[in-house]
Design a protein around this motif. Sequence first.
Motif, PDB file in Angstrom:
ATOM      1  N   LEU A 121       0.807  -1.218   0.000  1.00  0.00           N
ATOM      2  CA  LEU A 121       0.000   0.000   0.000  1.00  0.00           C
ATOM      3  C   LEU A 121       0.845   1.275   0.000  1.00  0.00           C
ATOM      4  CD1 LEU A 121      -2.885  -0.979   2.442  1.00  0.00           C
ATOM      5  CD2 LEU A 121      -2.897  -0.970  -0.065  1.00  0.00           C
ATOM      6  N   GLY A 122       2.142   1.142   0.226  1.00  0.00           N
ATOM      7  CA  GLY A 122       3.027   2.305   0.202  1.00  0.00           C
ATOM      8  C   GLY A 122       2.886   3.193   1.429  1.00  0.00           C
ATOM      9  N   ARG A 136      -7.428   0.043   4.725  1.00  0.00           N
ATOM     10  CA  ARG A 136      -6.956   0.990   5.750  1.00  0.00           C
ATOM     11  C   ARG A 136      -8.180   1.469   6.508  1.00  0.00           C
ATOM     12  NH1 ARG A 136      -2.097   4.056   6.155  1.00  0.00           N
ATOM     13  NH2 ARG A 136      -3.409   4.768   7.807  1.00  0.00           N
ATOM     14  N   PRO A 137      -8.366   1.028   7.761  1.00  0.00           N
ATOM     15  CA  PRO A 137      -9.531   1.487   8.527  1.00  0.00           C
ATOM     16  C   PRO A 137      -9.491   3.004   8.706  1.00  0.00           C
ATOM     17  CG  PRO A 137      -8.435  -0.336   9.633  1.00  0.00           C
ATOM     18  CD  PRO A 137      -7.555   0.095   8.512  1.00  0.00           C
ATOM     19  N   ALA A 177      -2.793   0.983  10.876  1.00  0.00           N
ATOM     20  CA  ALA A 177      -3.460  -0.315  10.827  1.00  0.00           C
ATOM     21  C   ALA A 177      -3.833  -0.685   9.397  1.00  0.00           C
ATOM     22  CB  ALA A 177      -4.719  -0.277  11.686  1.00  0.00           C
ATOM     23  N   ILE A 178      -3.782  -1.960   9.143  1.00  0.00           N
ATOM     24  CA  ILE A 178      -4.254  -2.526   7.883  1.00  0.00           C
ATOM     25  C   ILE A 178      -5.077  -3.750   8.239  1.00  0.00           C
ATOM     26  CG2 ILE A 178      -3.616  -3.663   5.728  1.00  0.00           C
ATOM     27  CD1 ILE A 178      -1.055  -2.019   5.751  1.00  0.00           C
ATOM     28  N   ARG A 202      -4.083  -6.549  -3.298  1.00  0.00           N
ATOM     29  CA  ARG A 202      -4.371  -5.145  -2.981  1.00  0.00           C
ATOM     30  C   ARG A 202      -5.852  -4.923  -2.661  1.00  0.00           C
ATOM     31  NH1 ARG A 202      -1.407  -0.351  -4.086  1.00  0.00           N
ATOM     32  NH2 ARG A 202       0.218  -1.695  -4.922  1.00  0.00           N
ATOM     33  N   ALA A 203      -6.756  -5.555  -3.388  1.00  0.00           N
ATOM     34  CA  ALA A 203      -8.195  -5.376  -3.145  1.00  0.00           C
ATOM     35  C   ALA A 203      -8.623  -5.927  -1.792  1.00  0.00           C
ATOM     36  CB  ALA A 203      -9.002  -6.034  -4.261  1.00  0.00           C
TER      37      ALA A 203
END
Length: 106
Positions: free
Chosen positions: A76-77, A100-101, A82-83, A95-96
């Motif tokens: 995600l760079g 990112r909350p 949090a992820i 990626r899908a």
Amino acid sequence: MNQIELTEDARGLPLVRVQLAKAQAHAVLHLHDYERVQALTGNASWFLNSSGNGHRYVRVWHPATARNVMVARLILGIEQGAIRHQDGDPLNLRRANLIRPLRRAF
């Protein structure tokens, strides 16, 4: 270096299955994201790491920061934060599937 296997998703896009070090598990991500992570980290070993509170993450040694980093963050760079995995599977690094909350403003 981790063993990899090339495959495709349902739409025919190239995927990579990465055998994680010291685990009977594979991480799955799209080929272009795998190539990007490899460009950043070289041939560093990918591994499954536990946060201690039941969450698991795929990590890799990042030579520029001299520490282990979450592969999802590299995809995600982002450097921190949090992820979440939409399907709940920390090995699905497409990626899908990475979310990112949003932080709530109070």
